[in-house]
Design a protein around this motif. Structure first.
Motif, PDB file in Angstrom:
ATOM      1  N   ARG A  52      -3.774 -20.198 -16.624  1.00  0.00           N
ATOM      2  CA  ARG A  52      -3.742 -18.929 -16.948  1.00  0.00           C
ATOM      3  C   ARG A  52      -4.155 -18.405 -18.270  1.00  0.00           C
ATOM      4  O   ARG A  52      -3.392 -17.618 -18.884  1.00  0.00           O
ATOM      5  CB  ARG A  52      -2.466 -18.386 -16.221  1.00  0.00           C
ATOM      6  N   GLY A  53      -5.184 -18.983 -18.762  1.00  0.00           N
ATOM      7  CA  GLY A  53      -5.651 -18.653 -20.072  1.00  0.00           C
ATOM      8  C   GLY A  53      -4.676 -19.043 -21.231  1.00  0.00           C
ATOM      9  O   GLY A  53      -4.660 -18.513 -22.280  1.00  0.00           O
ATOM     10  N   ALA A  54      -3.811 -20.088 -21.100  1.00  0.00           N
ATOM     11  CA  ALA A  54      -2.649 -20.437 -22.168  1.00  0.00           C
ATOM     12  C   ALA A  54      -3.442 -20.871 -23.232  1.00  0.00           C
ATOM     13  O   ALA A  54      -2.926 -20.626 -24.654  1.00  0.00           O
ATOM     14  CB  ALA A  54      -1.948 -21.748 -21.276  1.00  0.00           C
ATOM     15  N   MET A  55      -4.723 -21.734 -23.212  1.00  0.00           N
ATOM     16  CA  MET A  55      -5.142 -22.096 -24.480  1.00  0.00           C
ATOM     17  C   MET A  55      -5.648 -21.107 -25.157  1.00  0.00           C
ATOM     18  O   MET A  55      -5.286 -21.030 -26.327  1.00  0.00           O
ATOM     19  CB  MET A  55      -6.307 -22.963 -24.019  1.00  0.00           C
ATOM     20  N   GLU A  56      -6.350 -20.199 -24.658  1.00  0.00           N
ATOM     21  CA  GLU A  56      -6.970 -18.904 -25.480  1.00  0.00           C
ATOM     22  C   GLU A  56      -5.782 -18.198 -26.091  1.00  0.00           C
ATOM     23  O   GLU A  56      -5.565 -17.559 -27.282  1.00  0.00           O
ATOM     24  CB  GLU A  56      -7.675 -18.124 -24.372  1.00  0.00           C
TER      25      GLU A  56
END
Length: 346
Positions: free
Chosen positions: A261-265
């Motif tokens: 769920r876009g955790a890295m971004e």
């Protein structure tokens, strides 16, 4: 990580700047200096271990390079054929213009911008639908218990800014939060910050008398002026380097993050103000080292916890224990609140 995301990534601005400067050509070492000054500490920006510098200077296959610059006669030129003095101009969206229009109505903004700049902005935003930032609701923001003298704030702001730009020492008098007075203190200004949470302007200074870094609130300054006829041998770059060596965490906080769920971004966006080293440990799983000033540890921990269940602290154990303790306290508080609300309904 998205390379061209105007709101979340500093690399967009770096490309924007280099393309404009490269209109008349830049030598390779000039491009490298620009990159080294503004890029993140981790040189790798892609999962295939390619660097921003390499992709910008066309050091890989054509399909892997950015292909923004072309080399001619030992210099790198922008591929844009725009004859304008500024090849790439800033383009604001309707939403950004509406926000900017609302900002021009803020008293503090008006005081800091000055009449001339304000008139130019108002003329450029004449066709923008009237907007107000009063529709924005700020959370976790403290309420000031003091009145701000806007005229004095503006004067002090630009005096300190002059010192920063020209690396000139300042003489200031200040009253701290405990009522202690400090008169005619000699310091080299490093930067001006604005805390949205506290709604305060602060100045980071290096005391030339005490040989240490200090922070002062602009609203508590009694007086500030440029120290005339005083040439300091201390340079801003040396102060920042010294601060990093003495006050920087010797052991980074290492986290393991799963890109769900876009955790890295979200992680890169949230921790964009801190130095980081990142590496891939398996598919969609990363390990990130976060370096920070010791006085920023609480803020780093809050940002890590805001990433939710997709991240865990691996080291140091002291920080991991703090995170676990904070989670337990939050859980106990939520449980107590739930029980209280149930009892009210009974």
């Amino acid at each position: 990580m998205e390379l061209f995301h105007e709101y979340k990534n500093k690399y967009f601005h770096l490309v924007f700047r280099i393309l404009n400067l490269a209109k008349n050509g830049l030598y390779k070492d000039e491009v490298i200096r620009l990159i080294e000054k503004e890029e993140y500490d981790e040189k790798i920006i892609g999962k295939d271990f390619k660097t921003f510098e390499g992709m910008l200077l066309n050091q890989y296959n054509k399909t892997d390079n950015f292909n923004f610059l072309e080399e001619r006669d030992g210099k790198y030129y922008s591929i844009l054929n725009n004859k304008d003095s500024i090849p790439i101009k800033v383009r604001f969206s309707k939403l950004e213009k509406s926000w900017l229009n609302g900002m021009t109505k803020e008293p503090v903004v008006q005081a800091l911008l000055g009449k001339e700049t304000l008139e130019k902005l108002e003329a450029g935003l004449a066709e923008v639908k009237a907007g107000s930032n009063q529709v924005i609701e700020f959370t976790n923001k403290g309420k000031n218990d003091f009145d701000v003298d806007l005229e004095k704030l503006s004067k002090d702001f630009y005096t300190i800014l002059e010192g920063i730009i020209n690396e000139k020492p300042i003489l200031y008098s200040n009253v701290d939060k405990n009522g202690n007075e400090y008169n005619n203190q000699l310091a080299l200004p490093i930067r001006i910050e604005y805390s949205l949470k506290d709604d305060k302007f602060r100045a980071s200074l290096y005391s030339l008398e005490e040989k240490r870094s200090i922070m002062v609130n602009l609203h508590t300054l009694k007086e500030v002026k440029i120290a005339q006829n005083f040439n300091s041998k201390v340079k801003k770059e040396d102060v920042i380097k010294n601060l990093k060596e003495k006050k920087y965490s010797k052991i980074p906080i290492t986290i393991e993050l799963e890109d769900i769920r876009g955790a890295m971004e979200r992680c890169f966006m949230s921790l964009s103000s801190f130095e980081r080293n990142s590496r891939i440990i398996s598919e969609n799983k990363y390990e990130i080292d976060i370096y920070y000033y010791t006085f920023e540890e609480d803020e780093v921990i809050r940002k890590i916890m805001s990433l939710g269940p997709y991240v865990k602290v691996k080291s140091p154990s002291r920080v991991r224990d703090i995170v676990i303790d904070n989670i337990k306290k939050a859980f106990m508080f939520e449980t107590a609140e739930t029980i209280k609300n149930i009892n009210k309904l009974s």
